[in-house]
Write an enzyme that holds these catalytic residues in place. Sequence first.
Site, mmCIF file in Angstrom:
data_model
loop_
_atom_site.group_PDB
_atom_site.id
_atom_site.type_symbol
_atom_site.label_atom_id
_atom_site.label_comp_id
_atom_site.label_asym_id
_atom_site.label_seq_id
_atom_site.Cartn_x
_atom_site.Cartn_y
_atom_site.Cartn_z
ATOM 1 N N MET A 122 -2.989 4.700 3.292
ATOM 2 C CA MET A 122 -2.747 5.058 3.890
ATOM 3 C C MET A 122 -4.109 6.508 4.927
ATOM 4 S SD MET A 122 -0.970 4.272 7.155
ATOM 5 C CE MET A 122 -2.730 4.682 8.685
ATOM 6 N N TYR A 149 0.602 -0.575 0.192
ATOM 7 C CA TYR A 149 -0.097 0.200 -0.070
ATOM 8 C C TYR A 149 0.818 1.364 0.110
ATOM 9 C CZ TYR A 149 0.651 0.817 4.452
ATOM 10 O OH TYR A 149 1.183 1.310 6.136
ATOM 11 N N CYS A 150 0.402 2.310 -0.392
ATOM 12 C CA CYS A 150 0.403 3.358 -0.266
ATOM 13 C C CYS A 150 0.403 4.769 0.200
ATOM 14 C CB CYS A 150 1.655 4.087 -1.365
ATOM 15 S SG CYS A 150 0.095 3.857 -2.967
ATOM 16 N N ARG A 151 -0.188 6.131 -0.851
ATOM 17 C CA ARG A 151 -0.410 6.847 0.012
ATOM 18 C C ARG A 151 -1.733 7.075 -0.952
ATOM 19 N NH1 ARG A 151 4.559 10.346 -2.766
ATOM 20 N NH2 ARG A 151 6.225 10.312 -1.096
#
Lengths: 232, 232
Positions: free
Chosen positions: A210, A180-182
């Site tokens: 997130m 996962y990232c932003r």
Amino acid sequence: MEHVPPSVERDGIYEQLARIGKVVVHPKRIELLELLCQAERPVEALAAATGLKLTTASAHLQIMRQARVVSTRREGTRVYYRAAGDEVCRFVTALGDLARARLAEVDQILREIGSPSCDAERVTRGELLARVRAGDVVVLDVRPDEEYEAAHIPGALSLPLEHLEARLSELDPDIEVVAYCRGPLCLLAPQAVTRLRSAGRRARCLEDGMPEWRQAGLPVAAGAPETGRSPR
Amino acid sequence: MEHVPPSVERDGIYEQLARIGKVVVHPKRIELLELLCQAERPVEALAAATGLKLTTASAHLQIMRQARVVSTRREGTRVYYRAAGDEVCRFVTALGDLARARLAEVDQILREIGSPSCDAERVTRGELLARVRAGDVVVLDVRPDEEYEAAHIPGALSLPLEHLEARLSELDPDIEVVAYCRGPLCLLAPQAVTRLRSAGRRARCLEDGMPEWRQAGLPVAAGAPETGRSPR
DNA sequence: TGTGTTATCCATAGATCTATGGAGCATGTA
DNA sequence: TACATGCTCCATAGATCTATGGATAACACA
């Protein structure tokens, strides 16, 4: 300079809303805001991350501050900027959702440059929770260190995209990776998944990132990775 | 005129988001958007409602259309504009939430001109549902007719603010009134409550307004009031 | 085919926004 | 006290945005 009339007229409400609208009329300010929804940062880091000159970045940040969407904290000679509240990130999320829903161009860009690997087959938050509980997957946070430290999914491994190849050995080849990232507009996780797959691993992206995880009311951890390395 | 480069560059994403940001940088466009989240309307009506000249209103609407946040439908010589989707209204809601949370000025304006009557003592949606089921309250929609017709709370009585005094007799004096309007920034319901109270009635505002009701997944009705009057 | 109604298109003057270089200000450090 | 660092403030040229009047276009109706 700021005229505040003694009694603000009724129509002033939309003028106030437009103060916030002004923040998101410039692409770089949106980019800054998205960064700030991940972690606080000093001006210099923000300028570097967005490719702006220092003075220009500072000017943009002043505009954002006047709109009260960011606030600051001084530490020595450095000034750390941060998103001024949850509502700010929810607003940015809503903006992104709207853009993805209505602007075909956004999807096109994500598809073109992002990665075809993360389009239809993302892991839902619920599924991830269940599979983590079952010990079935490794959760991979591929954002930069400072963002992991500010907030990450509990139990996630921090492995910034740039170190992916170098630290590939830390990942058990037999366990599927969920990266996962932003958020849905960020390409870090899709790129990570692409590279992992071409390295023969099983990997998928988490839906969103997130901020959405937090907004869903799910637990969030903070602090440096426990791996003990990088004493810094 | 619209250059669409053959392959959009990575950074183009924020440019796309800024297309939408551009819509909310102008107070009148926000006002238009809020109106359009209630009901579709022809250009002339929108110009009148916002105090804009026709050509100016049309220009603003073109900008909103280029950002794909509104779409149109032609009916004879009239062009009806409407919000292009749920995401649009959610975005506007998020903007309003952000402004209320971060800009003290907004609260101040609402307090000053709105009405002190609706500040702390609003009825929650859950409470309203329960009390309607118990036949304990009358739900009052004080928005203009066309907005009621486009969408209203099932069972609500349509009584636009401007007719409140004239039609006061339609309200049973012994039953408490819960009024609602366009949302937390709209002053129609607070004003209605103020007037009802000074007429000796028990009255409160519903939290938020129609868009939030819909966004909460609660049932929505459409169509003209059944009262049979106003054959028009 | 005319005429009235609605809305969009066009050109433009005036206002506002952006990027940027250089000066000025706090805060640490020597 | 003198300097270096990290930002903010200031002035400004160039680019954009707004409001508006007048022209044009799409319909409806005689």
